[in-house]
Write a protein that holds these residues in place. Sequence first.
Motif, PDB file in Angstrom:
ATOM      1  N   LYS A   8     -14.094  -1.642  29.701  1.00 19.81           N
ATOM      2  CA  LYS A   8     -13.374  -0.994  28.609  1.00 19.81           C
ATOM      3  C   LYS A   8     -12.373  -1.921  27.925  1.00 19.81           C
ATOM      4  O   LYS A   8     -11.942  -1.661  26.807  1.00 19.81           O
ATOM      5  CB  LYS A   8     -12.639   0.238  29.146  1.00 19.81           C
ATOM      6  CG  LYS A   8     -13.568   1.288  29.741  1.00 19.81           C
ATOM      7  CD  LYS A   8     -12.799   2.405  30.426  1.00 19.81           C
ATOM      8  CE  LYS A   8     -13.737   3.395  31.081  1.00 19.81           C
ATOM      9  NZ  LYS A   8     -13.020   4.437  31.839  1.00 19.81           N
ATOM     10  N   GLN A   9     -11.984  -2.993  28.593  1.00 20.46           N
ATOM     11  CA  GLN A   9     -10.939  -3.868  28.052  1.00 20.46           C
ATOM     12  C   GLN A   9     -11.495  -5.179  27.513  1.00 20.46           C
ATOM     13  O   GLN A   9     -10.739  -6.100  27.257  1.00 20.46           O
ATOM     14  CB  GLN A   9      -9.899  -4.158  29.137  1.00 20.46           C
ATOM     15  CG  GLN A   9      -9.068  -2.956  29.526  1.00 20.46           C
ATOM     16  CD  GLN A   9      -8.098  -2.550  28.429  1.00 20.46           C
ATOM     17  OE1 GLN A   9      -7.838  -3.301  27.509  1.00 20.46           O
ATOM     18  NE2 GLN A   9      -7.589  -1.332  28.517  1.00 20.46           N
ATOM     19  N   ASP A  17     -10.926  -0.446  34.316  1.00 22.91           N
ATOM     20  CA  ASP A  17     -10.939  -1.111  33.013  1.00 22.91           C
ATOM     21  C   ASP A  17     -12.014  -2.197  32.907  1.00 22.91           C
ATOM     22  O   ASP A  17     -12.566  -2.420  31.829  1.00 22.91           O
ATOM     23  CB  ASP A  17      -9.577  -1.747  32.729  1.00 22.91           C
ATOM     24  CG  ASP A  17      -8.540  -0.721  32.301  1.00 22.91           C
ATOM     25  OD1 ASP A  17      -8.940   0.306  31.723  1.00 22.91           O
ATOM     26  OD2 ASP A  17      -7.353  -0.934  32.558  1.00 22.91           O
TER      27      ASP A  17
END
Length: 373
Positions: free
Chosen positions: A69-70, A303
């Motif tokens: 996600k990051q 993440d």
Amino acid sequence: MKINSVILMLLALNVFIPAALGLSFSLEPQPELGQLRDFKGSELCQVAENSKHYLQSQGQDTFAVHPGKQINDQITLKRVEHTLAFICQTYREDVRAKRQSRLHDKAFLKQHFEFVRWRPDKETAAKIAGKSTNESKARMLNNIPDEEIFLTKYYTKLLDGSPVKTEHYDQALYALPKDEQGLSLAQAEQQKEHLTRFRFTRQQIIAGALVNDKLAKPLVWLTEEALHDVLLQGTGVLKVDGKIRYFNVHRNNGITYDYTIGKREQPRYWYFVETPEIMGYGQDQSSKIAIKPQVTFAGNIADLGVGKLIMVSYRDNKGQVSRLGILADQGGAFDNNLFQLDLLVDSYRGWSDYHSHNGHLPDYARAWILLLK
């Protein structure tokens, strides 16, 4: 308009942009690597294969099974899976050809992988340092370099235990409470207001909250100090009646780990299960990833996504070192933490034993996520 123009320009240059617009991840075409050592290709392959199986079989686990996600949408799950498969393909080809492992060859890695440089989220680290009551921890968080992540190490605790309670071994590793036996994680979440697991803090359980009504089965007995160590590490390697037995965290009491306080003050408590080997991440016990020392990292799976191939590079007493590992474990300390990785080193009796084997390892290292080209 100016911000949008910058983003478009960076995308054109193949730069990876995290969701918060902090440039924490970017492609590095020619990374400077050290000597590739201190890991075994056979064990890297095992963890890679176990992680790939998790990605392919646990698609419902959206907490961990995602491209990252990051980073950005250039990474796909298929690409992560192909990266893990290539690790084992390379290892097995080298074994069959009776040649030196190409996983320890810098030129080979640069030829076949893209290196996504990871720079730490120092802002969050500084905020945590400001709240911490541990001066040493606060200092180390404040000293994280701009170009390196915080590289901590964790180990499985080698301990002695007893199959029965004694005056010395007076604290238990408990199995999941009896009222939750047979419930899936999802079913338990729906009934959490009524379940024993969510009723007590660590301190209450140490004081005997589960004992009188026999709310949970003791798996093994150990000292209170050992209990805190096992709860912190997540895995206990116990010698019980001359036999080595492995115990792994199963489900916790729902209280978040507090990075700012010490292990004895943590209200978070884990219930355990006995396993045949050391286990890493998994949504539930039956799906956990079997992991190996020296090739496993714990980190922010929420993440980054489970199964990322990661390289860290640092200088030790023998020169510049680069090494590979798989992100296949996590812990409460990694919630909202993109400044740290934890390397699983081995099993040790205690601090002096650990330090004699790992005192040469530094506190900070450059880090990359590797993706098959």
